[in-house]
Design a protein around this motif. Structure first.
Motif, PDB file in Angstrom:
ATOM      1  N   PRO A 152       0.808  -1.320  -0.044  1.00 28.98           N
ATOM      2  CA  PRO A 152       0.045   0.074  -0.083  1.00 28.98           C
ATOM      3  C   PRO A 152       1.045   1.124   0.047  1.00 28.98           C
ATOM      4  O   PRO A 152       2.131   1.280   0.592  1.00 28.98           O
ATOM      5  N   PRO A 153       0.333   2.377  -0.389  1.00 27.19           N
ATOM      6  CA  PRO A 153       1.331   3.531  -0.578  1.00 27.19           C
ATOM      7  C   PRO A 153       1.798   3.882   0.950  1.00 27.19           C
ATOM      8  O   PRO A 153       0.498   3.882   1.854  1.00 27.19           O
ATOM      9  N   ASP A 166       6.126   6.731  -6.756  1.00 25.23           N
ATOM     10  CA  ASP A 166       5.265   7.852  -7.557  1.00 25.23           C
ATOM     11  C   ASP A 166       3.813   7.661  -6.719  1.00 25.23           C
ATOM     12  O   ASP A 166       3.181   8.698  -6.705  1.00 25.23           O
ATOM     13  N   ASP A 167       3.547   6.605  -6.251  1.00 27.49           N
ATOM     14  CA  ASP A 167       2.366   6.410  -5.810  1.00 27.49           C
ATOM     15  C   ASP A 167       2.165   6.750  -4.384  1.00 27.49           C
ATOM     16  O   ASP A 167       0.808   6.743  -3.694  1.00 27.49           O
ATOM     17  N   ASP A 168       3.314   6.872  -3.634  1.00 25.34           N
ATOM     18  CA  ASP A 168       3.256   7.232  -2.311  1.00 25.34           C
ATOM     19  C   ASP A 168       3.023   8.484  -1.977  1.00 25.34           C
ATOM     20  O   ASP A 168       3.071   9.571  -2.902  1.00 25.34           O
ATOM     21  N   TRP A 169       2.387   8.749  -0.893  1.00 25.45           N
ATOM     22  CA  TRP A 169       1.987  10.225  -0.475  1.00 25.45           C
ATOM     23  C   TRP A 169       2.955  10.937   0.212  1.00 25.45           C
ATOM     24  O   TRP A 169       3.753  10.450   1.066  1.00 25.45           O
ATOM     25  N   VAL A 170       3.080  12.357  -0.194  1.00 25.57           N
ATOM     26  CA  VAL A 170       3.962  13.030   0.473  1.00 25.57           C
ATOM     27  C   VAL A 170       3.201  14.506   1.021  1.00 25.57           C
ATOM     28  O   VAL A 170       2.435  15.062   0.500  1.00 25.57           O
ATOM     29  N   PHE A 190      -0.293  15.149  -1.508  1.00 23.86           N
ATOM     30  CA  PHE A 190      -0.423  14.671  -2.615  1.00 23.86           C
ATOM     31  C   PHE A 190       0.528  13.402  -2.914  1.00 23.86           C
ATOM     32  O   PHE A 190       1.447  13.332  -2.174  1.00 23.86           O
ATOM     33  N   ARG A 191       0.190  12.641  -4.132  1.00 15.99           N
ATOM     34  CA  ARG A 191       1.052  11.549  -4.513  1.00 15.99           C
ATOM     35  C   ARG A 191       2.334  12.191  -5.135  1.00 15.99           C
ATOM     36  O   ARG A 191       2.330  13.362  -5.855  1.00 15.99           O
ATOM     37  N   LEU A 192       3.342  11.384  -4.789  1.00 21.69           N
ATOM     38  CA  LEU A 192       4.771  12.160  -5.110  1.00 21.69           C
ATOM     39  C   LEU A 192       4.602  12.215  -6.641  1.00 21.69           C
ATOM     40  O   LEU A 192       5.149  13.318  -7.126  1.00 21.69           O
TER      41      LEU A 192
END
Length: 238
Positions: free
Chosen positions: A9-10, A106-110, A179-181
């Motif tokens: 999961p992200p 790229d789909d991880d949250w920042v 937002f997603r990276l």
């Protein structure tokens, strides 16, 4: 036969741009290193983020010539990248690259958070994550405006009211902004250095970030009087 593995999961990361000089604060140096209530401003900020269990890590973006962070924030539970740029947008974009270098996808949250919002409460970050982790775009902490807004005139009308601005549906943006990276990196590259927050960059690509009600105490230390107020509030918490 290769076993099937469920996709990971992200994850959530915090990114703290900390490369500014704090000219408006009148602090005689970078405002993030001014001491209030026994700690520097950024030390309070990082301590709050360290109390958010959902964060897989926090990255602090410093100016390339910053050699004092470690002295001002001893034992900081954060990664450091001295890749700050001339603008906030450049610092965040460089920070995203540094996070990717540490394994962020790229789909991880920042969650981008201002170093100078040192009164952040971990519970507000947790609410933001809960509200946005299932969202297609992401979102930000913000406050609906309660005061009447006035627009100042220009030229001979400088210092005088030109118009009253309709405040209905107006919100004051705060941070973190989540937002997603990958999409955030794309938005910042497209927007350039003109944007002053991450949500603006996503908006420019046609996205509509989610608004999540924040707290009055999560204000950004900008003017000299802000430091005295932050000192009183932080001491009241202890």
């Amino acid at each position: 036969m290769t076993p099937n593995h469920a996709p990971e999961p992200p994850r959530c990361y915090a990114l703290v741009p900390c490369a500014g000089v704090g000219e408006r604060a009148g602090a005689g140096g970078p405002k993030q290193y001014r001491e209030i209530a026994g700690r520097t401003v950024v030390a309070h900020t990082l301590a709050a983020l360290a109390r958010v269990p959902r964060l897989a890590g926090t990255l602090v973006v410093l100016a390339p010539d910053d050699r004092v962070f470690e002295a001002h924030v001893p034992g900081a539970q954060a990664w450091v990248a001295r890749v700050g740029g001339a603008t906030r947008a450049a610092s965040v974009l460089n920070g995203l690259q540094a996070l990717a270098g540490r394994g962020a996808r790229d789909d991880d949250w920042v969650l981008v958070h201002d170093a100078a919002r040192c009164l952040l409460q971990p519970t507000d970050v947790e609410r933001l994550i809960a509200a946005c982790e299932g969202d297609a775009v992401g979102g930000l902490l913000a406050l609906p405006l309660a005061d009447t807004l006035k627009r100042e005139g220009a030229g001979p009308r400088e210092g005088r009211v030109e118009a009253t601005v309709e405040r209905r549906s107006m919100w004051q943006a705060q941070t973190p902004q989540m937002f997603r990276l990958g999409p955030l990196r794309e938005a910042l590259v497209a927007a350039g250095d003109a944007v002053t927050d991450e949500a603006s960059a996503l908006e420019a690509l046609g996205h509509a970030p989610r608004l999540v009600a924040g707290s009055l105490e999560n204000f950004k230390l900008t003017w000299p009087a802000d430091f005295a107020l932050a000192e009183r509030l932080l001491r009241a918490r202890s």
